[in-house]
Scaffold this motif. Structure first.
Motif: not given
Length: 401
Positions: A354-383
């Motif tokens: 849906a949002m695209g895969h800017p090759l070299g940046a994607t890993g860092s983008i996914l990590l930022s999305m994961l942290i945001d969602e863990l915080e929003r939902t009050n979850k603990k572990y993410g991969v």
């Protein structure tokens, strides 16, 4: 080994990776610099104590050639004492940059470091940097290397992932991404891109299609069938002779979109956390880098996940949220099935389809999305996990602070 924390993470919006995209003509060094300087401003750390910036870039040529990590640090006006290193580990580059920066801090090489990535695909076209795996016929024949799209169709054929399932997955990616965007789930990490006059050029990921539906997706032509007819299907089948033919089910609609973007994280040791009285957002639990069979090539994520969880003595069921890169629908679907992951907690706000895969940046983008969602939902572990060309794979596990 010292504990390492994610102090903060930011990213630019992802712009369509063509001449009509909002970031077309933008200097990669400028958008990456904006991420680096923003992290310093937010955390108020002394930038002269940042040891290094390790930055992923898959096509380091032209406007993003050379050592874009060091160039971006200078463009950001940060301390000249900060070192810079550009790395290319295919689609895992942005994640691997963070993994390497973490290892350096764990071993005592400083107390602060940047990790992240950048890719302006509208200007540095995919594969435009060449390379022997693509253009050395002797090598590609020897290892039976095929383009990644052929490998995705090979995986789908071998594991019975059909077109309808992939199109439905793609539709859901757009649906989830649009819902998340409309509800401002991405706003904490996204920094709008502005021109020299301060006018906002791009504030949100621009590739999401709210009007996407399965019927429309089903009418798109195969992206790789013609390539297969040229001989790549025969090469793949020679490696997997149990197949009579390869079903070309991947299209522009159920594969990752080509986009421009950048992202970065600021990492710190416990010493840095105490020194600057920063509240870290997450703790890095561990990382893993692997490689798998190069013809199939898109099973790296699952191998990296298995190795990572084993080293951490965690089970799949212990993980609350997953970000698995959507390079191709079939590769994510197979990874979920193979690892027996609950699909309801994978890419909950959409992904690269849906949002695209800017090759070299994607890993860092996914990590930022994961942290945001863990915080929003009050979850603990993410991969976060990513498969890449030639069989590479990387994974990173975090615990929310």
């Amino acid at each position: 080994m010292k504990s390492v924390y994610i102090l903060d993470t930011v990213r630019t919006p992802r712009g369509k990776g063509n001449e009509k995209g909002a970031l077309y003509g933008t200097k990669p060094v400028k958008i990456l610099a904006s991420c680096l300087s923003t992290l310093v401003e937010r955390t108020k750390v002394d930038d002269s104590l940042i040891a290094e910036a390790i930055i992923g870039c898959v096509t380091p040529r032209g406007v993003q050639g050379g050592n874009i990590a060091k160039a971006s640090l200078l463009r950001a006006g940060l301390s000249y004492e900060i070192g810079g290193m550009q790395i290319n580990r295919s689609c895992t580059s942005g994640l691997e940059a963070i993994n390497l920066a973490t290892l350096k801090l764990q071993s005592g090489q400083g107390i602060l470091s940047f990790g992240g990535g950048v890719e302006i695909m509208s200007q540095a076209k995919m594969s435009s940097d060449g390379g022997p795996l693509l253009f050395d016929l002797d090598l590609s024949t020897m290892v039976r290397y095929v383009p990644q799209g052929i490998a995705a169709d090979l995986l789908a054929t071998l594991y019975n992932v059909d077109r309808e399932t992939c199109d439905e997955y793609a539709y859901q990616s757009h649906k989830k991404a649009y819902f998340a965007q409309q509800n401002n789930y991405f706003d904490k990490s996204i920094i709008p891109y502005r021109d020299t006059n301060g006018l906002t050029i791009l504030a949100k990921d621009s590739n999401i299609r709210p009007d996407c539906n399965v019927e429309r997706l089903s009418k798109l032509p195969s992206s790789f069938e013609e390539m297969g007819i040229m001989g790549f299907d025969d090469i793949a089948i020679s490696k997997y002779p149990q197949l009579e033919k390869i079903h070309h089910i991947h299209t522009a609609g159920n594969s990752s979109a080509i986009v421009d973007g950048a992202s970065a994280v600021l990492l710190g040791t416990e010493e840095a956390v105490k020194k600057y009285n920063v509240s870290p957002r997450a703790k890095i639990l561990g990382a893993c880098s692997v490689s798998t069979e190069p013809t199939m090539m898109l099973k790296g994520a699952e191998k990296a996940i298995a190795s990572l969880l084993k080293s951490l003595q965690l089970k799949v069921s212990d993980i609350d949220l997953w970000e698995i890169n959507e390079s191709f629908a079939a590769s994510v679907i197979h990874c979920i099935d193979e690892m027996k992951i609950d699909p309801k907690i994978v890419n909950v706000n959409g992904g690269a389809i849906a949002m695209g895969h800017p090759l070299g940046a994607t890993g860092s983008i996914l990590l930022s999305m994961l942290i945001d969602e863990l915080e929003r939902t009050n979850k603990k572990y993410g991969v976060v996990a990513i498969s890449a060309g030639a069989g590479l794979g990387s994974a990173l596990a975090i615990e929310l602070c």
